[in-house]
Design a protein around this motif. Sequence first.
Motif, short mmCIF file in Angstrom:
data_model
loop_
_atom_site.label_atom_id
_atom_site.label_comp_id
_atom_site.label_asym_id
_atom_site.label_seq_id
_atom_site.Cartn_x
_atom_site.Cartn_y
_atom_site.Cartn_z
N LEU A 187 0.84 -1.19 0.00
CA LEU A 187 0.00 0.00 0.00
C LEU A 187 0.88 1.25 0.00
O LEU A 187 1.96 1.24 0.59
CB LEU A 187 -0.88 -0.01 1.27
N VAL A 188 0.39 2.30 -0.65
CA VAL A 188 1.04 3.61 -0.61
C VAL A 188 0.02 4.60 -0.06
O VAL A 188 -1.13 4.62 -0.49
CB VAL A 188 1.53 4.07 -2.00
N ILE A 199 -3.84 5.29 -0.97
CA ILE A 199 -4.74 6.10 -0.15
C ILE A 199 -4.19 7.52 -0.17
O ILE A 199 -3.01 7.73 0.09
CB ILE A 199 -4.80 5.59 1.31
N PHE A 200 -5.05 8.47 -0.46
CA PHE A 200 -4.65 9.88 -0.41
C PHE A 200 -5.05 10.45 0.94
O PHE A 200 -6.10 10.10 1.49
CB PHE A 200 -5.36 10.67 -1.51
N GLN A 257 -9.21 5.99 12.53
CA GLN A 257 -9.62 6.24 11.15
C GLN A 257 -8.53 5.83 10.18
O GLN A 257 -8.81 5.24 9.13
CB GLN A 257 -9.96 7.73 10.96
N LEU A 258 -7.28 6.13 10.51
CA LEU A 258 -6.16 5.72 9.67
C LEU A 258 -6.11 4.20 9.57
O LEU A 258 -6.04 3.64 8.48
CB LEU A 258 -4.84 6.26 10.21
N GLU A 315 -6.79 -0.89 6.67
CA GLU A 315 -7.29 -2.27 6.69
C GLU A 315 -8.27 -2.51 5.54
O GLU A 315 -8.23 -3.54 4.88
CB GLU A 315 -7.94 -2.57 8.04
N ALA A 316 -9.14 -1.54 5.28
CA ALA A 316 -10.10 -1.67 4.18
C ALA A 316 -9.38 -1.76 2.83
O ALA A 316 -9.73 -2.57 1.98
CB ALA A 316 -11.09 -0.52 4.20
N ALA A 317 -8.38 -0.91 2.64
CA ALA A 317 -7.64 -0.91 1.38
C ALA A 317 -6.88 -2.23 1.18
O ALA A 317 -6.83 -2.77 0.07
CB ALA A 317 -6.67 0.26 1.32
#
Length: 125
Positions: free
Chosen positions: A52-53, A82-83, A113-114, A119-121
């Motif tokens: 992930l980035v 994720i932006f 939230q982070l 986790e969702a991504a």
Amino acid sequence: MTHPSILVVDDEPDLRTLMDRILKRRGYDVRTAAGVEEARAALDAYAEPPDLVITDISMPDGRGLDLAEEVHKRYAGEVDVIFVSGYNRDRAVAEGLIHADSNLLEKPFNPSQLAETVEAALRVH
């Protein structure tokens, strides 16, 4: 078992350090970069693609969207991005800073939230 690897790219040192600490505490293998050029060098240094980035949408040396497009090309869409931004989704999309279907975490955010966004991504890929 290896821990998911994440590259965090943000020109704000305090936020970059905070994201690094939050994610490492949750067991992720985290590398950081202060901008687009450092991110490119960090990507080159990975033996395997990161999982992930996470990138700011606007940095002094480039746009997060350009970095995300490079990541998608480099890894054939296998690495999610994720932006993070102080802009809300509507404004970021309207200004062409992200695509409408992009993952966006609006600043300020809390550690939960982070973690939930990450986790969702990671579940998607």
